[in-house]
Design a protein around this motif. Structure first.
Motif, PDB file in Angstrom:
ATOM      1  N   ARG A   1       0.810  -1.221   0.000  1.00 26.38           N
ATOM      2  CA  ARG A   1       0.000   0.000   0.000  1.00 26.38           C
ATOM      3  C   ARG A   1       0.845   1.274   0.000  1.00 26.38           C
ATOM      4  NH1 ARG A   1      -3.797  -3.267   3.167  1.00 26.38           N
ATOM      5  NH2 ARG A   1      -5.890  -3.049   2.248  1.00 26.38           N
ATOM      6  N   LEU A   2       2.021   1.241   0.592  1.00 23.38           N
ATOM      7  CA  LEU A   2       2.821   2.462   0.711  1.00 23.38           C
ATOM      8  C   LEU A   2       3.074   3.160  -0.629  1.00 23.38           C
ATOM      9  CD1 LEU A   2       5.583   1.793   3.416  1.00 23.38           C
ATOM     10  CD2 LEU A   2       3.713   3.436   3.532  1.00 23.38           C
ATOM     11  N   PRO A   3       3.299   2.423  -1.727  1.00 23.58           N
ATOM     12  CA  PRO A   3       3.542   3.124  -2.993  1.00 23.58           C
ATOM     13  C   PRO A   3       2.418   4.077  -3.398  1.00 23.58           C
ATOM     14  CG  PRO A   3       4.262   0.852  -3.191  1.00 23.58           C
ATOM     15  CD  PRO A   3       3.544   0.972  -1.866  1.00 23.58           C
ATOM     16  N   ALA A   4       1.194   3.837  -2.931  1.00 22.45           N
ATOM     17  CA  ALA A   4       0.085   4.731  -3.281  1.00 22.45           C
ATOM     18  C   ALA A   4       0.298   6.132  -2.736  1.00 22.45           C
ATOM     19  CB  ALA A   4      -1.233   4.156  -2.772  1.00 22.45           C
ATOM     20  N   LEU A   5       1.074   6.270  -1.664  1.00 20.47           N
ATOM     21  CA  LEU A   5       1.342   7.606  -1.121  1.00 20.47           C
ATOM     22  C   LEU A   5       2.125   8.467  -2.100  1.00 20.47           C
ATOM     23  CD1 LEU A   5       2.201   7.079   2.664  1.00 20.47           C
ATOM     24  CD2 LEU A   5       0.363   8.470   1.720  1.00 20.47           C
ATOM     25  N   GLU A   6       2.905   7.833  -2.989  1.00 21.67           N
ATOM     26  CA  GLU A   6       3.685   8.615  -3.939  1.00 21.67           C
ATOM     27  C   GLU A   6       2.775   9.445  -4.845  1.00 21.67           C
ATOM     28  OE1 GLU A   6       6.733   6.335  -5.925  1.00 21.67           O
ATOM     29  OE2 GLU A   6       7.039   5.093  -4.127  1.00 21.67           O
ATOM     30  N   GLY A   7       1.565   8.947  -5.099  1.00 28.68           N
ATOM     31  CA  GLY A   7       0.617   9.691  -5.915  1.00 28.68           C
ATOM     32  C   GLY A   7       0.057  10.925  -5.227  1.00 28.68           C
ATOM     33  N   TRP A   8       0.350  11.100  -3.949  1.00 32.31           N
ATOM     34  CA  TRP A   8      -0.132  12.256  -3.195  1.00 32.31           C
ATOM     35  C   TRP A   8       0.959  13.296  -2.932  1.00 32.31           C
ATOM     36  CZ3 TRP A   8      -5.112  13.275  -1.551  1.00 32.31           C
ATOM     37  CH2 TRP A   8      -6.048  12.261  -1.802  1.00 32.31           C
TER      38      TRP A   8
END
Length: 416
Positions: free
Chosen positions: A35-42
């Motif tokens: 899930r952590l990679p989704a933070l890169e989109g923010w």
């Protein structure tokens, strides 16, 4: 004090909630979920607010909500693995964003392996002195944290605990993180931190460290612990309660205290976090803009709790899982956010822009120039160059208003 922190505005995220992971205990081992990679989109959204720091809540393996740690050296499988964190840190640094981790070093899960080994091995076990355990009872009694049977306090007089905390902090700083938030630092003897932070700074002199401290002698705690900063709950409380009660005399008194604190250290300032009811739920949406006006025009290192810049509501309840409302899941991408928060975001962007154009505000002092129950005017001024100043006026009478001006004229106006 680490120099780079003066220019940092944090966006604070509770990762388990933000990324939609279950915070309920699970039977057996959890599967690995990246899930952590989704933070890169923010990250570009973070920058669009005007922030340049990402403060992550707990990301280490835990039983449920993240504050019941099982392994300080393993990323929680609900969030990903060490490679995911390393990639996120690099993505942040590529954009000029600093990264802070949440260090839960006051207590561990009741299922923490070294604790179970101590209870199984008795008072002579190698890990027995790491925890507060009364061996005179049958079974032995553990000292729990704030009445929770799931959280067991570490013994901060133990050399093994001091070595563990030092090793954990350095391990993740070695990976590239920039800062640590010390959870429940109010419950740890301040003197515990001094040798730990001396060793950490020997290896990482640019690391920034702040503690979660709710009350007490802030200046003395900073001096004894050698932390760079701590959370100023006094200003948080005075801001929202003055607005809720329409009594700015409390804020006036607290701004005097705030000036005194700033003689010793630069506080970590905030309007909400993962443990508190949302500012918009406490005071309403219009008054929440006034609260943000205070946050960005007084001294300190500001932190925005994710969603406050969108006007999110959420109440913290005193019950099991009573934090769920204030730890919400976010959409997969920023462009999926509701348009209902767009106006609040624009006000935040304006306020942060004023902060960026007046970087001296990190060390500002405030002088109240007009005061009534429903109105407060104050000047924020630079103690090093007193011609630098902002004039701030807040009102909560028949209408809710905020004004910021400098010598050149009005910089910000709000009426709601």
């Amino acid at each position: 004090m680490t120099g780079w922190s003066d220019d940092t505005i944090w966006w604070a995220v509770y990762p388990l909630g933000f990324l939609g992971a279950s915070t309920r205990p699970a039977d057996g081992n959890r599967p690995l979920e990246h899930r952590l990679p989704a933070l890169e989109g923010w990250l570009d959204y973070l920058l669009s607010i005007g922030c340049n720091g990402l403060a992550l809540g707990p990301i280490f393996e835990s039983v449920s909500h993240g504050y019941d740690t099982l392994d300080y050296f393993r990323i929680d499988p609900r969030l990903g693995d060490e490679d995911d964190l390393a990639h996120l840190v690099r993505a942040c640094h590529d954009r000029g964003i600093r990264v802070a981790l949440d260090g839960v070093f006051n207590h561990v899960s009741a299922a923490y392996p070294d604790l179970l080994a101590a209870l199984a091995g008795g008072p002579g076990a190698p890990t027995a002195d790491m925890f507060h355990i009364d061996w005179s009872t049958n079974p032995p009694t553990r000292l729990n944290f704030e009445g929770s049977d799931d959280l067991v306090r570490l013994n901060h007089e133990s050399g093994a605990v001091r070595e563990l905390v030092t090793r954990v902090m350095n391990h993740w700083l070695d990976l590239g993180v920039d800062a640590w938030r010390l959870d429940a630092a109010y419950a740890v003897p301040p003197a515990f931190w001094a040798p730990v932070l001396a060793d950490v700074r020997a290896a990482h002199p640019q690391a920034f460290v702040w503690g979660e401290v709710i009350h007490g002698d802030y200046a003395r705690i900073v001096a004894d612990s050698t932390m760079d900063s701590l959370t100023e709950y006094e200003l948080w409380k005075a801001t929202w309660s003055s607005l809720a009660d329409e009594n700015f005399y409390e804020l006036d008194w607290t701004l005097t205290r705030h000036n005194e604190f700033c003689e010793s250290f630069t506080p970590l300032t905030f309007l909400g976090n993962h443990d508190t009811t949302r500012i918009a739920s406490r005071v309403g949406g219009a008054k929440a803009i006034l609260a943000a006006t205070v946050l960005f025009t007084v001294a300190g290192t500001p932190s925005i709790y994710y969603g406050d810049e969108q006007g999110f509501h959420g109440v913290k309840y005193d019950r099991a899982w009573g934090d769920d409302e204030v730890r919400p899941v976010m959409p997969a991408r920023p462009d999926e956010l509701s348009e209902l928060g767009a106006d609040v975001l624009r006000y935040y962007q304006q306020l942060v822009s004023i902060r960026r154009r007046n970087p001296w505000l990190v060390r500002a002092r405030t002088t109240v120039t007009q005061l009534a129950n429903d109105r407060i005017d104050y000047e924020a001024w630079d103690p090093d160059e007193r011609t630098r100043r902002l004039h701030v006026a807040l009102g909560v009478g028949e209408s809710v208003t905020a004004r910021i001006a400098d010598s050149g004229g009005e910089l910000f106006a709000f009426e709601g």
